[in-house]
Design an enzyme around this catalytic site. Structure first.
Site, PDB file in Angstrom:
ATOM      1  N   GLY A   1       0.829  -1.206   0.000  1.00  0.00           N
ATOM      2  CA  GLY A   1       0.000   0.000   0.000  1.00  0.00           C
ATOM      3  C   GLY A   1       0.859   1.249   0.000  1.00  0.00           C
ATOM      4  O   GLY A   1       0.547   2.243   0.647  1.00  0.00           O
TER       5      GLY A   1
ATOM      6  N   SER B   1       1.377   3.236  -2.432  1.00  0.00           N
ATOM      7  CA  SER B   1       1.015   4.199  -3.477  1.00  0.00           C
ATOM      8  C   SER B   1       0.569   5.537  -2.923  1.00  0.00           C
ATOM      9  O   SER B   1       0.789   6.577  -3.541  1.00  0.00           O
ATOM     10  CB  SER B   1      -0.110   3.611  -4.353  1.00  0.00           C
ATOM     11  OG  SER B   1      -1.193   3.166  -3.564  1.00  0.00           O
ATOM     12  N   ARG B   2      -0.076   5.488  -1.743  1.00  0.00           N
ATOM     13  CA  ARG B   2      -0.696   6.719  -1.205  1.00  0.00           C
ATOM     14  C   ARG B   2      -0.451   6.805   0.298  1.00  0.00           C
ATOM     15  O   ARG B   2      -0.010   5.837   0.923  1.00  0.00           O
ATOM     16  CB  ARG B   2      -2.218   6.669  -1.418  1.00  0.00           C
ATOM     17  CG  ARG B   2      -2.651   6.501  -2.822  1.00  0.00           C
ATOM     18  CD  ARG B   2      -4.164   6.572  -2.957  1.00  0.00           C
ATOM     19  NE  ARG B   2      -4.830   5.318  -2.658  1.00  0.00           N
ATOM     20  CZ  ARG B   2      -5.748   5.154  -1.700  1.00  0.00           C
ATOM     21  NH1 ARG B   2      -6.095   6.164  -0.941  1.00  0.00           N
ATOM     22  NH2 ARG B   2      -6.318   3.988  -1.512  1.00  0.00           N
TER      23      ARG B   2
ATOM     24  N   ASN C   1      -3.173  -7.459  -4.857  1.00  0.00           N
ATOM     25  CA  ASN C   1      -4.217  -7.413  -3.835  1.00  0.00           C
ATOM     26  C   ASN C   1      -3.684  -8.194  -2.638  1.00  0.00           C
ATOM     27  O   ASN C   1      -3.481  -9.408  -2.725  1.00  0.00           O
ATOM     28  CB  ASN C   1      -5.503  -8.043  -4.384  1.00  0.00           C
ATOM     29  CG  ASN C   1      -6.630  -7.980  -3.369  1.00  0.00           C
ATOM     30  OD1 ASN C   1      -6.403  -7.807  -2.168  1.00  0.00           O
ATOM     31  ND2 ASN C   1      -7.857  -8.122  -3.837  1.00  0.00           N
ATOM     32  N   VAL C   2      -3.472  -7.508  -1.521  1.00  0.00           N
ATOM     33  CA  VAL C   2      -2.809  -8.150  -0.379  1.00  0.00           C
ATOM     34  C   VAL C   2      -3.641  -9.285   0.217  1.00  0.00           C
ATOM     35  O   VAL C   2      -3.119 -10.109   0.970  1.00  0.00           O
ATOM     36  CB  VAL C   2      -2.454  -7.133   0.732  1.00  0.00           C
ATOM     37  CG1 VAL C   2      -1.471  -6.091   0.240  1.00  0.00           C
ATOM     38  CG2 VAL C   2      -3.701  -6.483   1.322  1.00  0.00           C
TER      39      VAL C   2
ATOM     40  N   ASN D   1       1.543  -2.246   5.410  1.00  0.00           N
ATOM     41  CA  ASN D   1       0.833  -0.977   5.603  1.00  0.00           C
ATOM     42  C   ASN D   1      -0.544  -0.963   4.942  1.00  0.00           C
ATOM     43  O   ASN D   1      -1.440  -0.251   5.404  1.00  0.00           O
ATOM     44  CB  ASN D   1       1.718   0.154   5.042  1.00  0.00           C
ATOM     45  CG  ASN D   1       0.939   1.424   4.822  1.00  0.00           C
ATOM     46  OD1 ASN D   1       0.701   2.190   5.753  1.00  0.00           O
ATOM     47  ND2 ASN D   1       0.511   1.668   3.584  1.00  0.00           N
TER      48      ASN D   1
ATOM     49  N   TYR E   1     -12.633  -3.473  11.946  1.00  0.00           N
ATOM     50  CA  TYR E   1     -11.317  -2.830  11.803  1.00  0.00           C
ATOM     51  C   TYR E   1     -10.504  -2.988  13.093  1.00  0.00           C
ATOM     52  O   TYR E   1      -9.325  -3.353  13.071  1.00  0.00           O
ATOM     53  CB  TYR E   1     -11.523  -1.353  11.469  1.00  0.00           C
ATOM     54  CG  TYR E   1     -10.252  -0.558  11.304  1.00  0.00           C
ATOM     55  CD1 TYR E   1      -9.514  -0.618  10.128  1.00  0.00           C
ATOM     56  CD2 TYR E   1      -9.782   0.274  12.328  1.00  0.00           C
ATOM     57  CE1 TYR E   1      -8.347   0.122   9.968  1.00  0.00           C
ATOM     58  CE2 TYR E   1      -8.620   1.018  12.184  1.00  0.00           C
ATOM     59  CZ  TYR E   1      -7.899   0.941  10.999  1.00  0.00           C
ATOM     60  OH  TYR E   1      -6.745   1.670  10.853  1.00  0.00           O
TER      61      TYR E   1
HETATM   62  P1  NAP Z   1      -4.909   5.219   2.432  1.00  0.00           P
HETATM   63  O1  NAP Z   1      -4.438   6.590   2.179  1.00  0.00           O
HETATM   64  O2  NAP Z   1      -6.342   4.875   2.193  1.00  0.00           O
HETATM   65  O3  NAP Z   1      -3.985   4.205   1.632  1.00  0.00           O
HETATM   66  C1  NAP Z   1      -4.236   2.831   1.736  1.00  0.00           C
HETATM   67  C2  NAP Z   1      -3.221   2.064   0.935  1.00  0.00           C
HETATM   68  O4  NAP Z   1      -3.524   0.651   1.067  1.00  0.00           O
HETATM   69  C3  NAP Z   1      -3.268   2.390  -0.545  1.00  0.00           C
HETATM   70  O5  NAP Z   1      -1.979   2.337  -1.081  1.00  0.00           O
HETATM   71  C4  NAP Z   1      -4.120   1.276  -1.112  1.00  0.00           C
HETATM   72  O6  NAP Z   1      -3.817   0.991  -2.459  1.00  0.00           O
HETATM   73  C5  NAP Z   1      -3.696   0.100  -0.237  1.00  0.00           C
HETATM   74  N1  NAP Z   1      -4.698  -0.968  -0.225  1.00  0.00           N
HETATM   75  C6  NAP Z   1      -5.929  -0.954   0.305  1.00  0.00           C
HETATM   76  N2  NAP Z   1      -6.543  -2.133   0.094  1.00  0.00           N
HETATM   77  C7  NAP Z   1      -5.667  -2.901  -0.601  1.00  0.00           C
HETATM   78  C8  NAP Z   1      -5.698  -4.214  -1.124  1.00  0.00           C
HETATM   79  N3  NAP Z   1      -6.765  -5.020  -0.988  1.00  0.00           N
HETATM   80  N4  NAP Z   1      -4.592  -4.680  -1.765  1.00  0.00           N
HETATM   81  C9  NAP Z   1      -3.537  -3.886  -1.940  1.00  0.00           C
HETATM   82  N5  NAP Z   1      -3.429  -2.649  -1.461  1.00  0.00           N
HETATM   83  C10 NAP Z   1      -4.500  -2.155  -0.807  1.00  0.00           C
HETATM   84  O7  NAP Z   1      -4.656   4.796   3.953  1.00  0.00           O
HETATM   85  P2  NAP Z   1      -3.595   5.311   5.040  1.00  0.00           P
HETATM   86  O8  NAP Z   1      -4.286   6.262   5.918  1.00  0.00           O
HETATM   87  O9  NAP Z   1      -2.317   5.675   4.396  1.00  0.00           O
HETATM   88  O10 NAP Z   1      -3.436   3.984   5.890  1.00  0.00           O
HETATM   89  C11 NAP Z   1      -2.291   3.159   5.818  1.00  0.00           C
HETATM   90  C12 NAP Z   1      -2.320   2.194   7.004  1.00  0.00           C
HETATM   91  O11 NAP Z   1      -2.327   2.950   8.226  1.00  0.00           O
HETATM   92  C13 NAP Z   1      -3.566   1.314   7.046  1.00  0.00           C
HETATM   93  O12 NAP Z   1      -3.226   0.023   7.459  1.00  0.00           O
HETATM   94  C14 NAP Z   1      -4.437   1.992   8.098  1.00  0.00           C
HETATM   95  O13 NAP Z   1      -5.319   1.092   8.720  1.00  0.00           O
HETATM   96  C15 NAP Z   1      -3.371   2.501   9.055  1.00  0.00           C
HETATM   97  N6  NAP Z   1      -3.842   3.623   9.896  1.00  0.00           N
HETATM   98  C16 NAP Z   1      -4.255   4.795   9.332  1.00  0.00           C
HETATM   99  C17 NAP Z   1      -4.722   5.809  10.154  1.00  0.00           C
HETATM  100  C18 NAP Z   1      -5.192   7.126   9.604  1.00  0.00           C
HETATM  101  O14 NAP Z   1      -5.721   7.948  10.404  1.00  0.00           O
HETATM  102  N7  NAP Z   1      -5.055   7.403   8.334  1.00  0.00           N
HETATM  103  C19 NAP Z   1      -4.747   5.622  11.539  1.00  0.00           C
HETATM  104  C20 NAP Z   1      -4.320   4.420  12.064  1.00  0.00           C
HETATM  105  C21 NAP Z   1      -3.859   3.420  11.235  1.00  0.00           C
HETATM  106  P3  NAP Z   1      -4.955   1.033  -3.598  1.00  0.00           P
HETATM  107  O15 NAP Z   1      -5.681   2.301  -3.468  1.00  0.00           O
HETATM  108  O16 NAP Z   1      -4.182   0.902  -4.839  1.00  0.00           O
HETATM  109  O17 NAP Z   1      -5.833  -0.168  -3.329  1.00  0.00           O
END
Ligand code: NAP
Length: 252
Positions: free
Chosen positions: A13, A15-16, A64-65, A91, A156
């Protein structure tokens, strides 16, 4: 001081959001980076350009993870290209609202499959390589939800609590073989995942008030501790959950 020179890192993950920040910061620390994405090829390519501007080669792999075939293929592509893997950052994740009592089995399975099973699948595919190398770092991105629960996100919370327990188990199992596993547990971070809530003026006011530092984190503020754990400075930290939440949830 922190150097990942000569290390090969795989960020799922990447990419973003947090994953992209990790990929870029690892490259700045000298690592060679591979990142996976699910659907967002455009974002993956953009992040790869950012990584390349830091002087690192960057491989992007669609996977796809939640699918074991995709995961095995991704690790094979990485090994064919770089020949080794020193750092794995699990991630990739999703955060979708669902009330208990009306949540469908499909909603439950999707979240557990991506967040928890995806982490297992990548660890399972990478650990044999790290065992041969007699070294490796695994960093799993958990969440405060996995530590204290989160209303309307029980699936979650369960997935992230599972990640924490899984990480502690493999940390003790693998440390004798030179493989170090830890979690980074973020609180609120401004990314695509949370922007709808954080862009809402009323919600952001309440959220900021709940954080002693007074604001949510940037992705880079999560990436920093990940890079630290990946580095030799953190070699004796095993099975830890590093809280990165501005003081909102105090554990340990
Ligand atoms: P995000 O901006 O939505 O990015 C999510 C990433 O995961 C993207 O690169 C997406 O790629 C990838 N992804 C999602 N489903 C996937 C799948 N089935 N297979 C492959 N890749 C997949 O999220 P983020 O906020 O950066 O979150 C990253 C991590 O931090 C997550 O595990 C999240 O639970 C954790 N986290 C985030 C927060 C927060 O406040 N943002 C807080 C606590 C924990 P595609 O779009 O290409 O599918």
């Amino acid at each position: 001081m922190i150097s990942l020179l000569g290390k090969v890192a795989l960020v799922t993950g990447g990419s973003r959001g947090i994953g992209a920040a990790v990929a870029v910061m690892m490259a700045k620390a000298g690592a060679t980076v591979a990142l996976t994405y699910g659907k967002s090829k455009h974002d993956a390519v953009r992040t790869a350009h950012r990584v390349a501007r830091c002087g690192s080669e960057c491989l992007i792999i669609r996977a796809n993870v939640a699918r074991s075939g995709d995961v095995r293929k991704a690790v094979r592509i990485l090994l064919d290209h770089f020949g080794r893997i020193d750092i794995l950052v699990n991630n990739a994740g999703i955060w979708k609202r669902g009330a208990i009592g009306t949540m469908t089995e499909q909603q439950w399975d999707e979240t557990l499959d991506v967040n928890l099973k995806g982490t297992f699948l990548f660890c399972n595919a990478v650990v044999p390589v790290m065992k041969k190398q007699k070294a490796g770092k695994i960093i799993n991105i958990a969440s405060t939800a996995g530590q204290r629960g989160e209303p309307f996100y029980s699936h979650y919370a369960a997935s992230k609590g599972g990640m924490i327990a899984f990480t502690k188990a493999i940390a003790a199992e693998l440390a004798p073989q030179g493989i170090i596993a830890n979690c980074v547990s973020p609180g609120w971070v401004y990314t695509d995942m949370t922007s709808r809530d954080l862009d809402d003026r009323r919600q952001i006011g309440q959220i900021n008030k709940s954080i002693p530092r007074g604001r949510v984190a940037t992705p880079e503020e999560i990436a920093g501790p990940v890079v630290f754990l990946a580095s030799d400075l953190a070699n004796h930290i095993v099975g830890a959950v590093i809280n990165v939440n501005g003081g909102s949830v105090l554990f340990g």
